[in-house]
Enzyme design. Structure first.
Site, short mmCIF file in Angstrom:
data_model
loop_
_atom_site.label_atom_id
_atom_site.label_comp_id
_atom_site.label_asym_id
_atom_site.label_seq_id
_atom_site.Cartn_x
_atom_site.Cartn_y
_atom_site.Cartn_z
N HIS A 60 6.75 -1.17 2.58
CA HIS A 60 6.79 -2.58 2.99
C HIS A 60 6.01 -3.43 2.00
CE1 HIS A 60 3.61 -0.20 5.16
NE2 HIS A 60 2.83 -1.41 5.05
N PHE A 61 6.36 -4.61 1.91
CA PHE A 61 5.41 -5.47 1.05
C PHE A 61 4.89 -6.55 1.67
CE2 PHE A 61 7.89 -3.89 -2.30
CZ PHE A 61 7.07 -4.01 -3.39
N HIS A 62 3.69 -6.88 1.76
CA HIS A 62 3.18 -7.84 2.51
C HIS A 62 3.08 -9.23 1.76
CE1 HIS A 62 0.58 -5.04 5.24
NE2 HIS A 62 0.83 -4.40 4.15
N ASN A 96 0.87 -1.05 0.15
CA ASN A 96 0.09 0.20 -0.05
C ASN A 96 0.93 1.28 -0.01
OD1 ASN A 96 -2.19 -1.88 0.25
ND2 ASN A 96 -1.81 -1.77 2.52
N GLN A 115 -1.95 2.86 3.39
CA GLN A 115 -0.83 2.81 4.05
C GLN A 115 -0.92 3.41 5.44
OE1 GLN A 115 2.38 4.40 2.02
NE2 GLN A 115 4.04 3.48 3.32
P1 AMP Z 1 -0.08 -0.88 5.90
O1 AMP Z 1 -1.45 -0.74 6.30
O2 AMP Z 1 0.11 -1.58 4.59
O3 AMP Z 1 0.71 0.49 6.23
O4 AMP Z 1 0.52 -2.26 6.83
C1 AMP Z 1 1.00 -1.85 7.99
C2 AMP Z 1 1.16 -3.50 8.76
O5 AMP Z 1 2.31 -3.47 9.75
C3 AMP Z 1 -0.12 -3.88 9.51
O6 AMP Z 1 -0.20 -5.07 8.58
C4 AMP Z 1 0.22 -4.17 10.64
O7 AMP Z 1 -0.33 -5.29 11.39
C5 AMP Z 1 1.64 -4.11 10.66
N1 AMP Z 1 2.44 -3.79 12.08
C6 AMP Z 1 2.37 -2.66 12.75
N2 AMP Z 1 3.15 -2.75 13.94
C7 AMP Z 1 3.75 -3.82 13.68
C8 AMP Z 1 4.53 -4.41 14.69
N3 AMP Z 1 5.18 -3.97 15.68
N4 AMP Z 1 5.17 -5.55 14.14
C9 AMP Z 1 4.93 -5.95 13.04
N5 AMP Z 1 3.96 -5.62 12.25
C10 AMP Z 1 3.47 -4.53 12.72
#
Ligand code: AMP
Length: 139
Positions: free
Chosen positions: A100-102, A87, A94
């Site tokens: 980041h890549f999921h 995102n 985002q």
């Molecule tokens: P986005 O919405 O694409 O920015 O995704 C951010 C992602 O980061 C979400 O899926 C969260 O669950 C993940 N996230 C947030 N904090 C942490 C953390 N401390 N460790 C691992 N993942 C995290």
């Protein structure tokens, strides 16, 4: 580049994370709130915000890690496929301003829904494609 985020804290080991891979340029760790067990995030260590500010070299290094990690994530949970999603910008959902890549394991088609599809108005696709081509040819 962005300021300190939760991800820079993970890189510096200031907060815990399930880190599964690290190299000079990238880090991969389990998402704390997975969409599916094994959901993994791949990030560059340099804190670029998203696709709009990252340089080509760092982006390529990040994609190399995505390519390396995806089969291991799939196999770790016995999945058949993965979603690779990213995102870019608040409007696109985002939440963390560090690219980041999921990588999200998928076991069967029934466990998720794609976004709904729409239709172009007459001439709209051509108009948009022309604008994209014009922007690229001006670079
Ligand atoms: P986005 O919405 O694409 O920015 O995704 C951010 C992602 O980061 C979400 O899926 C969260 O669950 C993940 N996230 C947030 N904090 C942490 C953390 N401390 N460790 C691992 N993942 C995290």
């Amino acid at each position: 580049m962005t300021e300190e985020t939760i991800f820079t804290k993970i890189i510096k080991r200031e907060i815990p994370a399930q880190i599964v891979y690290e190299d000079e340029h990238t880090l991969a760790f389990l998402d704390i709130a997975p969409n599916s067990p094994g959901h993994t995030l791949v990030i560059p260590k340099k804190p670029f915000v998203n696709i709009f500010d990252i340089d080509q070299e760092t982006f390529a290094q990040t994609m190399k890690t995505v390519r390396k990690i995806a089969p291991a994530v799939r196999d770790a949970v016995g999945a058949q496929g993965v979603h690779i999603n990213s995102n870019h910008g608040e409007a696109a959902g985002q939440e963390v301003p560090h690219l980041h890549f999921h990588i999200i394991p998928r076991h069967d088609r029934g466990e998720f829904q794609f976004w709904p599809k729409i239709e172009y108005a007459p001439g709209q696709a051509n108009e948009i494609a022309e604008k994209i081509r014009a922007t690229l040819s001006a670079e």
